[in-house]
Design an enzyme around this catalytic site. Structure first.
Site, mmCIF file in Angstrom:
data_model
loop_
_atom_site.group_PDB
_atom_site.id
_atom_site.type_symbol
_atom_site.label_atom_id
_atom_site.label_comp_id
_atom_site.label_asym_id
_atom_site.label_seq_id
_atom_site.Cartn_x
_atom_site.Cartn_y
_atom_site.Cartn_z
ATOM 1 N N ARG A 27 0.763 -0.871 0.394
ATOM 2 C CA ARG A 27 0.014 0.017 0.024
ATOM 3 C C ARG A 27 0.863 1.483 0.362
ATOM 4 N NH1 ARG A 27 -3.643 -0.665 4.965
ATOM 5 N NH2 ARG A 27 -3.515 -3.298 5.098
ATOM 6 N N TYR A 86 -13.365 9.266 0.577
ATOM 7 C CA TYR A 86 -14.617 8.456 1.309
ATOM 8 C C TYR A 86 -14.029 8.473 2.418
ATOM 9 C CZ TYR A 86 -15.843 4.065 3.662
ATOM 10 O OH TYR A 86 -16.500 3.361 4.281
ATOM 11 N N TYR A 142 0.096 4.600 -2.207
ATOM 12 C CA TYR A 142 0.448 6.064 -1.015
ATOM 13 C C TYR A 142 1.150 6.780 -2.338
ATOM 14 C CZ TYR A 142 -2.494 3.409 2.086
ATOM 15 O OH TYR A 142 -3.073 2.586 2.640
HETATM 16 C C1 LIG Z 1 -7.655 3.291 5.533
HETATM 17 S S1 LIG Z 1 -8.986 4.139 6.560
HETATM 18 C C2 LIG Z 1 -9.793 4.731 5.997
HETATM 19 C C3 LIG Z 1 -10.904 5.289 7.146
HETATM 20 C C4 LIG Z 1 -11.370 6.650 6.874
HETATM 21 N N1 LIG Z 1 -10.984 8.374 5.828
HETATM 22 C C5 LIG Z 1 -13.168 6.877 7.439
HETATM 23 O O1 LIG Z 1 -13.117 8.354 7.863
HETATM 24 O O2 LIG Z 1 -13.599 6.548 8.254
HETATM 25 C C6 LIG Z 1 -10.193 2.409 6.453
HETATM 26 C C7 LIG Z 1 -10.073 1.940 7.335
HETATM 27 O O3 LIG Z 1 -11.759 1.816 8.074
HETATM 28 C C8 LIG Z 1 -12.615 1.977 8.666
HETATM 29 N N2 LIG Z 1 -13.895 1.711 7.736
HETATM 30 C C9 LIG Z 1 -14.165 2.397 6.496
HETATM 31 N N3 LIG Z 1 -15.045 2.863 6.676
HETATM 32 C C10 LIG Z 1 -16.067 1.963 6.694
HETATM 33 C C11 LIG Z 1 -17.213 1.187 7.076
HETATM 34 N N4 LIG Z 1 -18.055 2.077 6.420
HETATM 35 N N5 LIG Z 1 -17.686 0.395 8.289
HETATM 36 C C12 LIG Z 1 -16.921 0.809 9.562
HETATM 37 N N6 LIG Z 1 -15.429 0.585 9.697
HETATM 38 C C13 LIG Z 1 -15.070 1.280 8.515
HETATM 39 C C14 LIG Z 1 -12.049 0.278 8.805
HETATM 40 O O4 LIG Z 1 -12.175 0.065 10.005
HETATM 41 C C15 LIG Z 1 -11.726 0.699 7.325
HETATM 42 O O5 LIG Z 1 -10.885 -0.256 8.031
#
Ligand SMILES: C[S@@+](CC[C@H](N)C(=O)[O-])C[C@H]1O[C@@H](n2cnc3c(N)ncnc32)[C@H](O)[C@@H]1O
Length: 259
Positions: free
Chosen positions: A65, A91, A69
């Site tokens: 990753r 997102y 990045y």
């Molecule tokens: C790279 S991070 C990005 C987080 C994102 N920037 C945010 O503001 O939530 C990815 C992690 O965010 C969490 N995540 C993202 N989408 C999610 C969802 N729909 N429900 C629960 N956790 C989520 C999970 O822990 C996932 O592994």
């Protein structure tokens, strides 16, 4: 063409519905929108501003990753250096567990460009709402799961614990096979503090307004069964209570209720 600038915005967790008014304005006004979002939000961005380009094409399966990045940062900075008003749209919250946005802002500022980030709804904001966790009540511990495991992280079982990226522990790439060793190691780290029957919650926030959020509750001993889903977060509710410090409370002039 302007002198080059960078706005980093988040589109929230629920597609389009959680884009703030100020983020929308930045997307509309940009000379170039570079986006990494769900597909519904991606189509919405493209309609709002045809000068939009997906960052997905910079992702290569099987690649660490970190390499992706750095390539993303290079693409964002390349456009800023060309004198464009760039909007990077991510997102969730663009500053929560997103290396490329922080690195791009640091670089752009160091090179003298105007660069800022707007806040947005993150997965943890959704979790607070959906699971009724209040981070103001005795606090909240929040860690990336692999980082939590691979450091001597001190944690307090009397305080809620949120573990991000729990579905991809020990995976530096994109959604390889579920890492059984990683799950077992996480279980070994948590068991002494919580015990095998402590109920944990695997959480997935709804990505679309009409859909419900998903939760799976199970005893900690079954942690190894967590699916290899990159979009879920583990919430470990507190066990026991944190001990009040009555001496400090008295010095603050406070009387704490009896337990
Ligand atoms: C790279 S991070 C990005 C987080 C994102 N920037 C945010 O503001 O939530 C990815 C992690 O965010 C969490 N995540 C993202 N989408 C999610 C969802 N729909 N429900 C629960 N956790 C989520 C999970 O822990 C996932 O592994």
């Amino acid at each position: 063409m302007s002198g080059g600038s960078l706005d980093v915005v988040g589109t929230g967790i629920r597609a389009v519905a959680q884009v703030t008014a100020e983020a929308r304005r930045r997307i509309e006004a940009a000379d170039l929108v570079l986006y990494a979002t769900d597909t519904v939000t991606a189509r919405w961005i493209e309609r709002l501003n045809p000068r939009a380009e997906s960052l997905d094409r910079l992702y290569a399966p099987g690649e660490p990753r970190r390499v992706t990045y750095e390539r993303t940062v290079a693409r964002i900075l390349e456009a800023v250096r060309q004198g464009r008003r760039v909007c990077a749209a991510y997102y969730g919250h663009p500053g929560v567990f997103v290396y490329a946005t922080h690195a791009s802002l640091r670089l752009a500022r160091a090179e003298g460009y105007s660069a800022r980030m707007l806040p947005a709804v993150s997965a943890s904001d959704s979790l607070f709402a959906d699971l009724g966790v209040d981070p103001g009540h005795r606090g909240c511990q929040s860690h990336e799961a692999t980082d939590f495991l691979s450091h001597h992280t001190v944690f307090d079982p009397a305080v809620p614990l949120i573990l991000w990226q729990v579905g991809i522990i020990g995976d530096w790439g994109y959604g390889g096979r579920p890492n059984r060793t990683g799950r077992r190691m996480l279980l070994e780290k948590l068991l002494p503090a919580y015990g095998p029957e402590h109920e944990v919650v695997l959480y997935q926030a709804a990505q679309y307004a009409a859909c419900p959020f998903l939760v799976a509750r199970f005893p900690l001993r079954r942690l190894e069964a967590v699916p290899g889903d990159p979009y879920c977060t583990l919430c470990v509710p507190p066990t026991g209570t944190s001990r009040p410090d009555r001496g400090v409370a008295a010095r603050l002039g406070l009387t704490l209720p009896e337990e």
